[in-house]
Write a protein that holds these residues in place. Structure first.
Motif, PDB file in Angstrom:
ATOM      1  N   VAL A  65       9.553  -4.642  -2.318  1.00 54.75           N
ATOM      2  CA  VAL A  65      10.442  -5.461  -1.481  1.00 54.75           C
ATOM      3  C   VAL A  65      10.074  -5.274  -0.003  1.00 54.75           C
ATOM      4  O   VAL A  65       9.874  -6.251   0.729  1.00 54.75           O
ATOM      5  N   CYS A  66       9.960  -4.015   0.422  1.00 59.42           N
ATOM      6  CA  CYS A  66       9.668  -3.742   1.836  1.00 59.42           C
ATOM      7  C   CYS A  66       8.239  -4.135   2.189  1.00 59.42           C
ATOM      8  O   CYS A  66       8.000  -4.788   3.208  1.00 59.42           O
ATOM      9  N   GLY A  67       7.280  -3.718   1.367  1.00 61.90           N
ATOM     10  CA  GLY A  67       5.860  -3.922   1.688  1.00 61.90           C
ATOM     11  C   GLY A  67       5.479  -5.381   1.699  1.00 61.90           C
ATOM     12  O   GLY A  67       4.812  -5.852   2.628  1.00 61.90           O
ATOM     13  N   ILE A  68       5.900  -6.135   0.669  1.00 60.92           N
ATOM     14  CA  ILE A  68       5.528  -7.547   0.603  1.00 60.92           C
ATOM     15  C   ILE A  68       6.305  -8.336   1.658  1.00 60.92           C
ATOM     16  O   ILE A  68       5.745  -9.190   2.348  1.00 60.92           O
ATOM     17  N   GLY A  69       7.577  -8.005   1.813  1.00 63.37           N
ATOM     18  CA  GLY A  69       8.386  -8.715   2.805  1.00 63.37           C
ATOM     19  C   GLY A  69       7.812  -8.563   4.207  1.00 63.37           C
ATOM     20  O   GLY A  69       7.551  -9.552   4.904  1.00 63.37           O
ATOM     21  N   LEU A  70       7.575  -7.330   4.591  1.00 66.30           N
ATOM     22  CA  LEU A  70       7.025  -7.072   5.918  1.00 66.30           C
ATOM     23  C   LEU A  70       5.594  -7.608   6.026  1.00 66.30           C
ATOM     24  O   LEU A  70       5.178  -8.100   7.077  1.00 66.30           O
ATOM     25  N   GLY A  71       4.867  -7.513   4.908  1.00 62.80           N
ATOM     26  CA  GLY A  71       3.482  -7.982   4.893  1.00 62.80           C
ATOM     27  C   GLY A  71       3.377  -9.476   5.159  1.00 62.80           C
ATOM     28  O   GLY A  71       2.509  -9.919   5.918  1.00 62.80           O
TER      29      GLY A  71
ATOM     30  N   PHE B  62       4.197   2.008  -0.501  1.00 61.92           N
ATOM     31  CA  PHE B  62       4.440   1.032   0.555  1.00 61.92           C
ATOM     32  C   PHE B  62       3.157   0.573   1.254  1.00 61.92           C
ATOM     33  O   PHE B  62       2.926  -0.623   1.437  1.00 61.92           O
ATOM     34  N   PHE B  63       2.286   1.527   1.602  1.00 62.53           N
ATOM     35  CA  PHE B  63       1.139   1.181   2.435  1.00 62.53           C
ATOM     36  C   PHE B  63       0.091   0.305   1.746  1.00 62.53           C
ATOM     37  O   PHE B  63      -0.343  -0.686   2.334  1.00 62.53           O
ATOM     38  N   PRO B  64      -0.321   0.640   0.520  1.00 56.41           N
ATOM     39  CA  PRO B  64      -1.272  -0.277  -0.126  1.00 56.41           C
ATOM     40  C   PRO B  64      -0.703  -1.691  -0.266  1.00 56.41           C
ATOM     41  O   PRO B  64      -1.422  -2.669  -0.091  1.00 56.41           O
ATOM     42  N   LEU B  65       0.599  -1.784  -0.570  1.00 53.91           N
ATOM     43  CA  LEU B  65       1.225  -3.101  -0.708  1.00 53.91           C
ATOM     44  C   LEU B  65       1.229  -3.841   0.622  1.00 53.91           C
ATOM     45  O   LEU B  65       0.862  -5.012   0.706  1.00 53.91           O
ATOM     46  N   LEU B  66       1.626  -3.146   1.666  1.00 60.66           N
ATOM     47  CA  LEU B  66       1.711  -3.766   2.995  1.00 60.66           C
ATOM     48  C   LEU B  66       0.338  -4.242   3.469  1.00 60.66           C
ATOM     49  O   LEU B  66       0.149  -5.408   3.815  1.00 60.66           O
ATOM     50  N   VAL B  67      -0.618  -3.319   3.433  1.00 51.13           N
ATOM     51  CA  VAL B  67      -1.941  -3.632   3.978  1.00 51.13           C
ATOM     52  C   VAL B  67      -2.583  -4.803   3.241  1.00 51.13           C
ATOM     53  O   VAL B  67      -3.116  -5.724   3.861  1.00 51.13           O
ATOM     54  N   ASN B  68      -2.476  -4.806   1.911  1.00 51.20           N
ATOM     55  CA  ASN B  68      -3.093  -5.885   1.143  1.00 51.20           C
ATOM     56  C   ASN B  68      -2.359  -7.211   1.302  1.00 51.20           C
ATOM     57  O   ASN B  68      -2.977  -8.276   1.267  1.00 51.20           O
TER      58      ASN B  68
ATOM     59  N   LEU C 226      -3.108  -0.841  -6.773  1.00 56.53           N
ATOM     60  CA  LEU C 226      -3.427   0.374  -6.017  1.00 56.53           C
ATOM     61  C   LEU C 226      -2.153   1.176  -5.732  1.00 56.53           C
ATOM     62  O   LEU C 226      -2.132   2.407  -5.849  1.00 56.53           O
ATOM     63  N   ALA C 227      -1.077   0.471  -5.384  1.00 54.10           N
ATOM     64  CA  ALA C 227       0.179   1.127  -5.032  1.00 54.10           C
ATOM     65  C   ALA C 227       0.755   1.871  -6.239  1.00 54.10           C
ATOM     66  O   ALA C 227       1.251   2.998  -6.118  1.00 54.10           O
ATOM     67  N   MET C 228       0.667   1.234  -7.403  1.00 53.40           N
ATOM     68  CA  MET C 228       1.205   1.866  -8.609  1.00 53.40           C
ATOM     69  C   MET C 228       0.416   3.133  -8.923  1.00 53.40           C
ATOM     70  O   MET C 228       0.985   4.145  -9.349  1.00 53.40           O
ATOM     71  N   GLY C 229      -0.880   3.091  -8.697  1.00 52.84           N
ATOM     72  CA  GLY C 229      -1.722   4.258  -8.921  1.00 52.84           C
ATOM     73  C   GLY C 229      -1.316   5.429  -8.035  1.00 52.84           C
ATOM     74  O   GLY C 229      -1.102   6.545  -8.518  1.00 52.84           O
ATOM     75  N   VAL C 230      -1.169   5.170  -6.744  1.00 53.43           N
ATOM     76  CA  VAL C 230      -0.817   6.276  -5.840  1.00 53.43           C
ATOM     77  C   VAL C 230       0.632   6.713  -6.074  1.00 53.43           C
ATOM     78  O   VAL C 230       0.975   7.877  -5.901  1.00 53.43           O
ATOM     79  N   ALA C 231       1.487   5.779  -6.516  1.00 51.84           N
ATOM     80  CA  ALA C 231       2.888   6.134  -6.789  1.00 51.84           C
ATOM     81  C   ALA C 231       2.965   7.136  -7.940  1.00 51.84           C
ATOM     82  O   ALA C 231       3.722   8.113  -7.894  1.00 51.84           O
ATOM     83  N   TRP C 232       2.162   6.890  -8.956  1.00 55.16           N
ATOM     84  CA  TRP C 232       2.141   7.795 -10.106  1.00 55.16           C
ATOM     85  C   TRP C 232       1.601   9.172  -9.710  1.00 55.16           C
ATOM     86  O   TRP C 232       2.109  10.209 -10.122  1.00 55.16           O
ATOM     87  N   THR C 233       0.560   9.183  -8.904  1.00 53.43           N
ATOM     88  CA  THR C 233       0.029  10.450  -8.395  1.00 53.43           C
ATOM     89  C   THR C 233       1.100  11.179  -7.589  1.00 53.43           C
ATOM     90  O   THR C 233       1.306  12.393  -7.739  1.00 53.43           O
TER      91      THR C 233
END
Lengths: 278, 266
Positions: free
Chosen positions: B82-88, B140-146, B191-198
């Motif tokens: 919600v935050c990443g795509i919205g702001l993106g 948040f960051f991978p979503l925002l940047v992409n 990418l975001a889901m990957g880092v979220a799981w880590t």
């Protein structure tokens, strides 16, 4: 000696008066005069081709008529109304077709009807029928569900044409629409374009077309009149009447008059063309 | 005429067999090595790992912990989306917004999710809210940047084409710009889901260090308990394998979704 063209006193469909366009480079502030003092009356229902050496500002003129670019000076008036921005009554067919890659052939053709002003007050059924009509007209039946990346260059060009026609513009602005195609496909599509434009129909039924091309023979084959531009800055060099009777068929290309007109236009451009590559 | 019996070479195996062959060989070597150790050695061995896996699954502990971790990832990922795509979308479509926010984003982006854990624990305690914060921050960051990349790189010609069809500004955003940015957003999601799981595993481990056996659960916390209390290396290996397999499944799921949602690509 124009053939079947109306008297020159007819009110113009589109009038460009002393139009000029200057581009300013953002970083350096350097000014380039792309188009200078361009004046032209476009008659209703005529097929007008614009030719000229590369970089003569042909596309800039077209973009200004489309309302995508604003002239620095001068005025563009359509049916007495000044052009201030883009509008569906002036449809554009872009050189690279600008198809929406995520939309099927059908949805591309119907895009303007669905999202834009051309579909206002039209029911979903009416829209769908209109899309069918133009899909069939350009010979895309059977390819409706394909995506642009699955189509050949010639088929993409047909999609772009169907999309343009489906929006029902009064003026068709075409920016080298056949430029990316191989020579054979181009010749076939030139004939087809004239058929779809309504060459055989009454003059009053025809749309006004402004067609940019770098092919002189293409311009002679298609046009009622050819505007020859010169460059640096872009301006009108000459306007040539093409007095070859319609409907035109493939045979036209081998007629002496066709060669004469092509030669006449080429002689106007030749010097600049040679200079450009010198 | 005699036909020579050909020795089966690795190259002649089907791809699936090739993928399994080397790991299987390593497991065999590992097991052989483990057999040389004394019976009461704490070193993990394949047979003991399998036994531990069976026991942990039968008790429901493993499944419950995994679900707990997954639940946190999904919730944190949702917040980040919600935050990443919205702001993106905002940053991508407005140069003014982009130029003003970019320095802030770029100065937070290199701060690892784990580095905000101390603040998260102090503010939210050692429970689920702290874990969610870490996951959302990481994703948040991978979503925002992409998303910013996808929206700002939309083919301008498509926007111009829409304008010449009498399509208004707002409608152009939803009919042209957003669909054109979907591939980038989906890549960002994967990418975001990957880092979220880590991040969730690391967060649960670290939270365990703070709260001990009374921690907030999750597979990372389970690993911490095996490490600090029962000293069960076989249990830790089970957890590691589960974490790895789930990461792989998540990746495959998102790739399949990309394929499904973008039939116009390839």
């Amino acid at each position: 000696m124009t053939v079947e063209s109306m008297p020159s006193t007819t009110k113009p469909k589109l009038r460009l008066k002393n139009v000029s366009k200057e581009f300013v480079a953002k970083r350096t502030g350097q000014r380039t005069l792309a188009v200078s003092d361009f004046s032209l009356d476009v008659r209703p229902g005529e097929f007008l081709c614009v030719v000229g050496p590369s970089g003569c500002g042909k596309s800039t003129v077209l973009n200004m008529i489309a309302g995508l670019d604003q002239p620095t000076n001068g005025s563009i008036v359509m049916d007495g109304q000044p052009v201030t921005g883009p509008g569906a009554e002036r449809g554009v067919m872009f050189q690279d077709y600008a198809l929406f890659p995520w939309k099927s052939v059908r949805d591309n053709v119907g895009f303007g009807l669905k999202h834009g002003t051309p579909g206002n007050g039209m029911s979903a059924v009416a829209r769908s029928k209109r899309v069918d009509h133009f899909v069939n007209m350009v010979g895309l039946k059977g390819a409706e569900t394909k995506f642009p990346h699955q189509l050949s260059g010639g088929m993409r060009q047909r999609v772009a044409l169907a999309r343009l026609l489906a929006n029902g513009p009064e003026i068709l602005l075409m920016d080298e629409p056949l430029g990316a195609l191989d020579a054979q496909t181009r010749m076939v599509l030139q004939v087809e374009l004239l058929r779809i434009w309504g060459e055989a129909a009454d003059h009053g039924e025809r749309k006004t077309v402004i067609f940019i091309t770098h092919g002189i023979d293409e311009a002679v084959f298609l046009a009622d009149r050819v505007v020859v531009m010169s460059s640096h800055p872009g301006r009108v060099n000459a306007v040539i009447d093409i007095d070859i009777p319609r409907p035109r068929t493939e045979h036209v290309r081998s007629e002496p008059r066709f060669g004469q007109l092509t030669e006449e236009i080429w002689s106007l451009i030749r010097d600049e063309a040679y200079q450009a590559i010198a | 005429m005699t036909t020579a019996t050909r020795t089966p070479s690795i190259a002649s195996l089907p791809p699936a067999a090739k993928a399994v062959a080397l790991p299987a060989l390593l497991v065999v070597i590992w097991q052989v090595w483990a057999l040389t150790l004394p019976e009461n050695s704490p070193a993990p061995a394949p047979a003991k790992v399998v036994a531990s896996f069976v026991a942990l699954t039968a008790s429901g502990d493993l499944i419950w912990s995994t679900l707990q971790s997954l639940g946190r990832v999904v919730a944190g990922f949702g917040i980040a989306m919600v935050c990443g795509i919205g702001l993106g979308v905002l940053m991508g479509s407005s140069r003014v917004v982009r130029e003003n926010l970019d320095p802030i984003v770029e100065s937070f982006r290199p701060i690892a999710p784990m580095a905000i854990l101390p603040i998260a624990i102090l503010w939210f305690g050692t429970g689920t809210p702290a874990a969610l914060t870490i996951v959302a921050y990481a994703a948040f960051f991978p979503l925002l940047v992409n998303t910013v990349y996808g929206v700002s790189r939309v083919d301008r010609q498509l926007v111009r084409a829409a304008q010449t069809m009498g399509i208004g500004r707002l409608r152009t955003v939803f009919a042209v710009i957003v669909p054109a940015a979907v591939p980038s957003v989906l890549l960002g999601s994967r990418l975001a889901m990957g880092v979220a799981w880590t991040a969730i595993i690391a967060a649960e481990l670290a939270v365990g260090a703070k709260s001990g056996s009374g921690g907030s659960g999750g597979i990372g916390n389970m690993m911490f308990i095996f490490y600090a209390y029962s000293v069960d290396l076989n249990g830790i290996v089970v957890c590691m394998i589960v974490v790895g397999v789930i990461a792989l499944l998540i990746d495959r799921l998102f790739r399949a979704a990309e394929h499904r949602l973008l039939p116009w690509r390839t």
